[in-house]
Design an enzyme around this catalytic site. Sequence first.
Site, mmCIF file in Angstrom:
data_model
loop_
_atom_site.group_PDB
_atom_site.id
_atom_site.type_symbol
_atom_site.label_atom_id
_atom_site.label_comp_id
_atom_site.label_asym_id
_atom_site.label_seq_id
_atom_site.Cartn_x
_atom_site.Cartn_y
_atom_site.Cartn_z
ATOM 1 N N HIS A 166 0.825 -1.213 0.000
ATOM 2 C CA HIS A 166 0.000 0.000 0.000
ATOM 3 C C HIS A 166 0.862 1.268 0.000
ATOM 4 O O HIS A 166 0.434 2.318 0.488
ATOM 5 C CB HIS A 166 -0.958 0.046 1.201
ATOM 6 C CG HIS A 166 -1.895 -1.115 1.295
ATOM 7 N ND1 HIS A 166 -3.190 -1.095 0.827
ATOM 8 C CD2 HIS A 166 -1.702 -2.362 1.803
ATOM 9 C CE1 HIS A 166 -3.762 -2.266 1.037
ATOM 10 N NE2 HIS A 166 -2.875 -3.057 1.633
ATOM 11 N N SER A 296 18.284 17.742 -16.230
ATOM 12 C CA SER A 296 17.579 19.018 -16.245
ATOM 13 C C SER A 296 18.412 20.047 -16.991
ATOM 14 O O SER A 296 19.648 20.035 -16.910
ATOM 15 C CB SER A 296 17.319 19.498 -14.813
ATOM 16 O OG SER A 296 16.801 20.816 -14.814
ATOM 17 N N LYS A 302 21.222 17.068 -11.744
ATOM 18 C CA LYS A 302 20.011 16.265 -11.592
ATOM 19 C C LYS A 302 20.081 15.041 -12.508
ATOM 20 O O LYS A 302 20.467 15.138 -13.665
ATOM 21 C CB LYS A 302 18.781 17.091 -11.938
ATOM 22 C CG LYS A 302 17.459 16.444 -11.521
ATOM 23 C CD LYS A 302 16.321 17.459 -11.667
ATOM 24 C CE LYS A 302 15.019 16.909 -11.103
ATOM 25 N NZ LYS A 302 14.479 15.834 -11.952
ATOM 26 N N GLU A 309 11.318 5.651 -17.686
ATOM 27 C CA GLU A 309 10.286 6.498 -18.281
ATOM 28 C C GLU A 309 9.980 6.072 -19.715
ATOM 29 O O GLU A 309 8.821 6.110 -20.157
ATOM 30 C CB GLU A 309 10.719 7.958 -18.225
ATOM 31 C CG GLU A 309 10.705 8.520 -16.807
ATOM 32 C CD GLU A 309 11.316 9.907 -16.702
ATOM 33 O OE1 GLU A 309 11.793 10.435 -17.740
ATOM 34 O OE2 GLU A 309 11.325 10.469 -15.597
#
Length: 442
Positions: A166, A296, A302, A309
């Site tokens: 959960h 980025s 980053k 993805e």
Amino acid sequence: MGVQEQEQLWGGETDKAVANFPVSGERVPIPVVRWLGRIKAAAARVNGELGLLDPAIAERIAAAGDEIAAGKHDAQFPIDVFQTGSGTSTNMNANEVIAKLAGDGAHANDHVNMGQSSNDVFPTAVHLAALDEATNTLLPALRQLEASLEAKSAAFQDVVKSGRTHLMDAVPVTLGQEFSGYAAQVHLGARRVRNALSQVGQVPLGGTATGTGLNTHPEFAARVRSKLAQSSNLQVSPPEDPFEAQGARDALVELSGALKVIAVSLTKIAGDLALMGSGPRAGIGELYLPELQKGSSIMPGKVNPVMPEVVLQVSAQVIGNDTAITIGGLQGQFELNVRIPLIARNLLQSISLLANASRLFAEKCVDGIEANLPGCERSAESTLAVATALNPYIGYDKAADIVKEAAASGRLLREVAIEQGVSEETLAEALDLRRIARGSGA
């Protein structure tokens, strides 16, 4: 032969289709075109052997089909994939190109299309293209991804971390156990594909217009299937029933369903890896994902989970393709399904996308993953669900009181447990994190 590729080889029926269907700018999948070439070549040779076609013309037609199968004339198939639902336009395109390549005396319908109809030859090309691509492209890519995940499972077998259910802290597991589950998902997905392929290999060739086999020699279909199987090393089979094979595309719908399950599995795997790699300081931080590029254009240093993805986007597309294939499959009427180009377009795209994404996922992500050992140790030590292991010693209610106090105060579970009278010996025995992660069978 020897006709320059820039010369237009197709004829009037192809021109009509090009004019009639300027829909998407996307052509019929090249694997289908090339399999049409293989089928036409085998058909010509069989018709020559049966004495139905002049041997010289038969061999010239077969040689032209071989060239199409080899990819020498891909540019000669300009018709949009969204065309007549039987694929007649592309079948006539193939007939015209082959007749032109074969030269004098070769007729597109009488000779190149002998013993065939668009209604049986085009779906046969689609089935065999899907069978070929799934067998020789997708399944090897899935094996590669499974092997990469299994290697990480072995490497991480002793790395204990918090389990999560959960999205909340649960009892400890090992990182290796999680990767073992991912490898099994891929393994089972490949099995589902293999199970579907035996039906995909059952082709309607020989049924001609409606499944009755009108205008086809009784030995034609079996002989053509034999040649195709021998040249491709694929299992090309007769249909269990010619009218089912002609009127429905259920086998392709089934294969698409197996691809959808793989997409669902890859969504789970890629999503988990992105979450475990989140951070490096404000996320979960249990994995280091490979740094492939700047994350980025404005935030220095980053790193983004770019390969997960990609896999997530591919999986979404495959699931969407399956919906279109399902609709195409259920819209068949009577003796012919007339959504075959739609089904072919989406099915071949799904196979290609999953194969490429699986291979890249293995090579550019999974193979380079490293465990963030401090992050895993921190999550394993921090999960309050480890109090579950105290139940046999102190009971559920007492353990729940300790968890509530630890959560409210922010203190360690062990510290609160000692304060509430649990001995250090009991804690040492009950809260062995590796033993907990391995379960009662350890």
